[in-house]
Write a protein that holds these residues in place. Sequence first.
Motif, PDB file in Angstrom:
ATOM      1  N   PRO A  68       0.828  -1.212   0.000  1.00  0.00           N
ATOM      2  CA  PRO A  68       0.000   0.000   0.000  1.00  0.00           C
ATOM      3  C   PRO A  68       0.853   1.248   0.000  1.00  0.00           C
ATOM      4  O   PRO A  68       1.956   1.268   0.551  1.00  0.00           O
ATOM      5  N   PRO A  69       0.353   2.334  -0.602  1.00  0.00           N
ATOM      6  CA  PRO A  69       1.115   3.584  -0.637  1.00  0.00           C
ATOM      7  C   PRO A  69       1.086   4.288   0.718  1.00  0.00           C
ATOM      8  O   PRO A  69       0.234   3.987   1.563  1.00  0.00           O
ATOM      9  N   PRO A  70       2.010   5.230   0.929  1.00  0.00           N
ATOM     10  CA  PRO A  70       2.000   5.997   2.178  1.00  0.00           C
ATOM     11  C   PRO A  70       0.825   6.970   2.201  1.00  0.00           C
ATOM     12  O   PRO A  70       0.798   7.932   1.438  1.00  0.00           O
ATOM     13  N   LEU A  71      -0.142   6.694   3.048  1.00  0.00           N
ATOM     14  CA  LEU A  71      -1.371   7.486   3.146  1.00  0.00           C
ATOM     15  C   LEU A  71      -1.841   7.488   4.583  1.00  0.00           C
ATOM     16  O   LEU A  71      -1.520   6.588   5.354  1.00  0.00           O
ATOM     17  N   ASP A  72      -2.657   8.487   4.917  1.00  0.00           N
ATOM     18  CA  ASP A  72      -3.287   8.489   6.230  1.00  0.00           C
ATOM     19  C   ASP A  72      -4.786   8.719   6.167  1.00  0.00           C
ATOM     20  O   ASP A  72      -5.424   8.865   7.212  1.00  0.00           O
ATOM     21  N   ALA A  73      -5.351   8.718   4.960  1.00  0.00           N
ATOM     22  CA  ALA A  73      -6.806   8.820   4.826  1.00  0.00           C
ATOM     23  C   ALA A  73      -7.227   8.254   3.474  1.00  0.00           C
ATOM     24  O   ALA A  73      -6.548   8.465   2.470  1.00  0.00           O
ATOM     25  N   ILE A  74      -8.349   7.556   3.478  1.00  0.00           N
ATOM     26  CA  ILE A  74      -8.912   6.973   2.264  1.00  0.00           C
ATOM     27  C   ILE A  74     -10.421   7.156   2.290  1.00  0.00           C
ATOM     28  O   ILE A  74     -11.032   7.297   3.355  1.00  0.00           O
ATOM     29  N   TYR A  75     -11.025   7.152   1.093  1.00  0.00           N
ATOM     30  CA  TYR A  75     -12.478   7.250   1.026  1.00  0.00           C
ATOM     31  C   TYR A  75     -12.978   6.530  -0.214  1.00  0.00           C
ATOM     32  O   TYR A  75     -12.213   6.278  -1.156  1.00  0.00           O
ATOM     33  N   THR A  76     -14.274   6.175  -0.201  1.00  0.00           N
ATOM     34  CA  THR A  76     -14.818   5.385  -1.298  1.00  0.00           C
ATOM     35  C   THR A  76     -16.320   5.596  -1.427  1.00  0.00           C
ATOM     36  O   THR A  76     -16.979   6.068  -0.494  1.00  0.00           O
ATOM     37  N   THR A  77     -16.831   5.212  -2.587  1.00  0.00           N
ATOM     38  CA  THR A  77     -18.272   5.135  -2.837  1.00  0.00           C
ATOM     39  C   THR A  77     -18.666   3.706  -3.186  1.00  0.00           C
ATOM     40  O   THR A  77     -19.808   3.466  -3.564  1.00  0.00           O
ATOM     41  N   GLU A  78     -17.720   2.759  -3.062  1.00  0.00           N
ATOM     42  CA  GLU A  78     -17.947   1.373  -3.455  1.00  0.00           C
ATOM     43  C   GLU A  78     -18.636   0.590  -2.335  1.00  0.00           C
ATOM     44  O   GLU A  78     -18.080   0.446  -1.242  1.00  0.00           O
ATOM     45  N   PRO A  79     -19.828   0.061  -2.575  1.00  0.00           N
ATOM     46  CA  PRO A  79     -20.480  -0.773  -1.549  1.00  0.00           C
ATOM     47  C   PRO A  79     -19.632  -2.000  -1.226  1.00  0.00           C
ATOM     48  O   PRO A  79     -19.021  -2.603  -2.109  1.00  0.00           O
ATOM     49  N   GLY A  80     -19.595  -2.362   0.045  1.00  0.00           N
ATOM     50  CA  GLY A  80     -18.909  -3.563   0.480  1.00  0.00           C
ATOM     51  C   GLY A  80     -17.404  -3.453   0.571  1.00  0.00           C
ATOM     52  O   GLY A  80     -16.743  -4.415   0.982  1.00  0.00           O
ATOM     53  N   LEU A  81     -16.832  -2.316   0.204  1.00  0.00           N
ATOM     54  CA  LEU A  81     -15.390  -2.109   0.298  1.00  0.00           C
ATOM     55  C   LEU A  81     -15.098  -1.525   1.680  1.00  0.00           C
ATOM     56  O   LEU A  81     -15.482  -0.392   1.972  1.00  0.00           O
ATOM     57  N   ALA A  82     -14.429  -2.301   2.530  1.00  0.00           N
ATOM     58  CA  ALA A  82     -14.194  -1.884   3.913  1.00  0.00           C
ATOM     59  C   ALA A  82     -12.888  -1.110   4.029  1.00  0.00           C
ATOM     60  O   ALA A  82     -11.833  -1.591   3.618  1.00  0.00           O
ATOM     61  N   LEU A  83     -12.966   0.078   4.586  1.00  0.00           N
ATOM     62  CA  LEU A  83     -11.787   0.918   4.801  1.00  0.00           C
ATOM     63  C   LEU A  83     -11.276   0.690   6.216  1.00  0.00           C
ATOM     64  O   LEU A  83     -12.041   0.685   7.171  1.00  0.00           O
ATOM     65  N   ASN A  84      -9.958   0.525   6.343  1.00  0.00           N
ATOM     66  CA  ASN A  84      -9.365   0.203   7.631  1.00  0.00           C
ATOM     67  C   ASN A  84      -8.299   1.227   8.017  1.00  0.00           C
ATOM     68  O   ASN A  84      -7.527   1.682   7.174  1.00  0.00           O
ATOM     69  N   VAL A  85      -8.275   1.569   9.299  1.00  0.00           N
ATOM     70  CA  VAL A  85      -7.215   2.404   9.863  1.00  0.00           C
ATOM     71  C   VAL A  85      -6.712   1.708  11.120  1.00  0.00           C
ATOM     72  O   VAL A  85      -7.501   1.175  11.903  1.00  0.00           O
ATOM     73  N   LEU A  86      -5.389   1.656  11.297  1.00  0.00           N
ATOM     74  CA  LEU A  86      -4.770   0.975  12.430  1.00  0.00           C
ATOM     75  C   LEU A  86      -4.208   1.993  13.422  1.00  0.00           C
ATOM     76  O   LEU A  86      -3.588   2.975  13.020  1.00  0.00           O
ATOM     77  N   VAL A  87      -4.399   1.719  14.709  1.00  0.00           N
ATOM     78  CA  VAL A  87      -3.987   2.678  15.733  1.00  0.00           C
ATOM     79  C   VAL A  87      -3.558   1.966  17.013  1.00  0.00           C
ATOM     80  O   VAL A  87      -3.895   0.810  17.248  1.00  0.00           O
ATOM     81  N   ALA A  88      -2.819   2.727  17.841  1.00  0.00           N
ATOM     82  CA  ALA A  88      -2.491   2.264  19.189  1.00  0.00           C
ATOM     83  C   ALA A  88      -2.185   3.465  20.069  1.00  0.00           C
ATOM     84  O   ALA A  88      -1.262   3.441  20.860  1.00  0.00           O
TER      85      ALA A  88
END
Length: 239
Positions: A79-99
Amino acid sequence: MLLADGIHAVITDRHGGISAEPYTSRNLGGAVGDDFDAVLRNRHDTAVELGVDPARVVMMRQVHGRDVRFVTEPFGDDPPPLDAIYTTEPGLALNVLVADCAPVLLADPVARVVGAAHSGRPGTQLGVVPALVEAMATRGAEPYQMVALIGPAACGLCYEVPAEMREDVARVVPEAWATTRQGTPAVDIRAAIEAQLHKANITDIRHDARCTIETPDLFSYRRDSRTGRFGGFIWLDGG
């Protein structure tokens, strides 16, 4: 949970996976020293439990920046270096990891646009969440229709920083200024993100207000140093 009509949002915790100590047990982070086969199994099983196709989960290489990308499919193994993603695609789950950083999940249920941001101290100072709101607007999202969920993060009473760092962040987002229980300088990233959302004209703001440092059920880098990552997920019905 349903964040809005047709919009699912979930915050995982550290329970239910197969990772060994100190990552016990649902570690979703692949760059923290855990056995990668265990991480892949945790990711697969988590998606299945959520009712999401494991092959349709979008993950980022988070770098504490403000870059945003529109996505229609997962990035794959690099995956590219990013800190935010968005979509209009049904069923496509966006994930962010944190601690300790905040997972911020956004949705416009009318325009059917969803987004996810990784907003720690650097990303909050750079404005990754406002950048995501602006990007989602290019796909028809309207801030006054949007719903936001700010997930668990290090709280302002625990997130101790040097005085100069607090001043630097507060110059950009004054609401970030905080003091720990011990009276030392701190940053309140939750208050800062909430202020940024209000400034962007989003008023429906929800909170999972748990402090990662104070909550053993969640991973916390500040508390444990060598540890795993939990996740925030958001997706549209269908697909």
